[in-house]
Design a protein around this motif. Sequence first.
Motif, PDB file in Angstrom:
ATOM      1  N   ARG A 486      -1.367  16.699  -3.482  1.00  0.00           N
ATOM      2  CA  ARG A 486      -1.708  17.522  -2.775  1.00  0.00           C
ATOM      3  C   ARG A 486      -1.161  17.784  -1.281  1.00  0.00           C
ATOM      4  N   TYR A 487      -1.699  16.530  -0.465  1.00  0.00           N
ATOM      5  CA  TYR A 487      -1.427  16.612   0.940  1.00  0.00           C
ATOM      6  C   TYR A 487      -0.064  16.465   1.425  1.00  0.00           C
ATOM      7  N   ALA A 540      -9.244   1.430  -0.656  1.00  0.00           N
ATOM      8  CA  ALA A 540      -9.259   1.807   0.794  1.00  0.00           C
ATOM      9  C   ALA A 540      -7.746   1.410   1.370  1.00  0.00           C
ATOM     10  N   ARG A 541      -7.407   0.078   1.075  1.00  0.00           N
ATOM     11  CA  ARG A 541      -6.216  -0.180   1.877  1.00  0.00           C
ATOM     12  C   ARG A 541      -4.811   0.907   1.178  1.00  0.00           C
ATOM     13  N   ARG A 542      -4.828   0.912   0.100  1.00  0.00           N
ATOM     14  CA  ARG A 542      -3.943   1.755  -0.523  1.00  0.00           C
ATOM     15  C   ARG A 542      -3.990   3.155  -0.099  1.00  0.00           C
ATOM     16  N   ALA A 543      -5.074   3.830   0.091  1.00  0.00           N
ATOM     17  CA  ALA A 543      -5.418   5.044   0.412  1.00  0.00           C
ATOM     18  C   ALA A 543      -4.874   5.177   1.937  1.00  0.00           C
ATOM     19  N   ASP A 544      -5.148   4.223   2.724  1.00  0.00           N
ATOM     20  CA  ASP A 544      -4.559   4.012   4.098  1.00  0.00           C
ATOM     21  C   ASP A 544      -3.094   4.255   4.325  1.00  0.00           C
ATOM     22  N   ASN A 545      -2.863   3.357   3.424  1.00  0.00           N
ATOM     23  CA  ASN A 545      -1.191   3.340   3.360  1.00  0.00           C
ATOM     24  C   ASN A 545      -0.664   4.679   3.077  1.00  0.00           C
ATOM     25  N   SER A 546      -1.354   5.595   1.854  1.00  0.00           N
ATOM     26  CA  SER A 546      -0.875   6.827   1.581  1.00  0.00           C
ATOM     27  C   SER A 546      -1.099   8.033   2.826  1.00  0.00           C
ATOM     28  N   PHE A 547      -2.212   7.686   3.220  1.00  0.00           N
ATOM     29  CA  PHE A 547      -2.757   8.584   4.395  1.00  0.00           C
ATOM     30  C   PHE A 547      -1.879   8.425   5.721  1.00  0.00           C
ATOM     31  N   VAL A 549       1.291   7.437   5.390  1.00  0.00           N
ATOM     32  CA  VAL A 549       2.342   8.475   5.129  1.00  0.00           C
ATOM     33  C   VAL A 549       2.627   9.908   5.129  1.00  0.00           C
ATOM     34  N   PHE A 550       1.465  10.365   4.887  1.00  0.00           N
ATOM     35  CA  PHE A 550       1.034  11.824   5.073  1.00  0.00           C
ATOM     36  C   PHE A 550       1.066  11.964   6.600  1.00  0.00           C
ATOM     37  N   ARG A 551       0.359  11.379   7.384  1.00  0.00           N
ATOM     38  CA  ARG A 551       0.387  11.639   8.724  1.00  0.00           C
ATOM     39  C   ARG A 551       1.550  11.590   9.463  1.00  0.00           C
ATOM     40  N   HIS A 552       2.317  10.436   9.140  1.00  0.00           N
ATOM     41  CA  HIS A 552       3.580  10.367   9.749  1.00  0.00           C
ATOM     42  C   HIS A 552       4.605  11.502   9.479  1.00  0.00           C
ATOM     43  N   VAL A 553       4.667  12.039   8.143  1.00  0.00           N
ATOM     44  CA  VAL A 553       5.546  13.056   7.857  1.00  0.00           C
ATOM     45  C   VAL A 553       4.973  14.445   8.566  1.00  0.00           C
TER      46      VAL A 553
END
Length: 596
Positions: A486-487, A540-547, A549-553
């Motif tokens: 989604r994000y 939480a670590r995996r969510a932060d990694n995905s987050f 990526v989203f923030r960088h994009v």
Amino acid sequence: MIGETNIKLLWISDLHYAEKYKDLASVASYQKFLNQFLDCVMEQHLPDVPIDYILLSGDLGSFGKYGDYVQLNKLLLHPLLEKMRQTGNPLPRVLTLPGNHDVNRESNDFLADFITNVTGKDHKSGEISKQLTRPEFLLKYEDNFRRLFNGYSQFLTEARSGPYKEAYALTGDGGLVYSSEYAAEGLYGYVVDRRRQMIFILLNSAWYSMGGGFNDLYADQILEVIRKDYKGKEITAAQIIEWLKTRDQLADYANQISGIQLLKQEKLDALLQKYPDYFVLTSMHHPKNWLHYDESYSHDKNDSTCSSFLLNDLLSKSDVFLTGHEHVPIDTATERLLNTTLHLKTGCFLELGQAREQRYEKSWFSILNINISKREILQHRYGYNPLPDHESWQEELWNHPPLKKIGLCTLTTERRREVERLIAKGTKVQLLHYLKRDQSRMILDNELRLITGKKNVHEQWYALERTDGKRELCIFAVGQNPFRERYLNQEFKNELIALLNSDENVSHIRFITLDLLVEESFSIAYEKPCDLKKVLNGIARRADNSFNVFRHVFFMEWEDQAEKGILDLAEFERFKRLRFLNQIIPFWVAERFWFN
């Protein structure tokens, strides 16, 4: 701390109110005793940390007659609940279980058959009969046994529709689940508090608490045998010894049972398996030493239906075991059962015979502060000093040793779907309650505003005012895999950019996701025996990694637009100052706020 769950419980036992106490309200010494009791309780019933439960663990009355409980209400419970109501706090839930003085011994005629069962011989015909164990006899004559508690049951039934019915109500709180057994007459059963993550298991150990009642029944049988078989004959010592041996089997001490077979074991086992991280409080009126040998020991290790297996298994899964009956002194030490479970005994609130003489020297009660998350109990014991010029309740603090740690837990499919359904409702009241507990210093208003046009099957968008004058945007995921599916979706990014362009006061964007929704392949680790917090940390670590990526994009797109002149530098600088926050809610924390 938002990750911690606490509960406050007022525990009173052996109250012994009786119909003949109706004049006690006008006795000055009792009024002083009562008023100071109310003061002690109200000092603990605070607006931000109120008393959650009142547990009355047996001997509410003296003779098991309805009039006993009329006086219990008049002289104690109604004044207490009225004081609590006046604070504006919700009334605590009242949980009760019967004791030996809640037995109406005028209804015990059927127990003559039990004496025949003990002797193995019918005293009238002389025929040999098959002997039933105490649990078997209870199951066979359950309806008769229930009638022993008719006064107690009538009191509880009326309380559920009386002036303080919300304290006894079986409905109106979706976070509470009452077993059908407890909902029926309150004789035994369990209560599950899903918001406070606690299970109360209430056992009835007073089924065979006849006291002198067995003497009357057995004496009648002995007289009948003497008239029939000993006309003109000498009664031998051997016969007298046989009668005495039978009487020993009818004594109250070491002959009670827990009645645990009456519980629907499959449901109870499924409950404990579904909520292995919940705090389990088990209570019955009698301590274990008052139970029959077969309730504690079995020589058949393969029999999982016998009383000893069921009771010991339950106690091994309990965090604390509360009992009364023995009127122990206030300085009685704690015990460990099965090397794991904390056993707390309590004294009496009132001694018997208060109508004749006011005696308060043995009176004491407790307020337990239970930190469910840390498995810690702080006990406030209040003992009454009746000496002239010292008439008051005096407090002792008991900080008990830490209880057993939560072991490996397994998230059942049923519980997982239950939590996901709760979150899918997306109720803003629960979300605001959660956020205010977590970020109370930063949130100004008491309302979440659903942003028009931003509610869909993927997430819900809310705005709230912060104490620093800025506005925070909360994006609450209600669909699976939001970071991946989604994000990073261009439609989502366009919606977010359009909203930021329309509201310059937004300074923070908080993404809130249930741990079970981050990505199903991550949370599947919960479904095997595991340390819940270790699995959460991994999610939480995996969510932060995905987050990240989203923030960088997201920021790269703004930078690209700034370089192309699509976005002016002032807007770009504002976007750079935005704070993106990623918040993962553990499923066991979500339960506390979304059950209603």
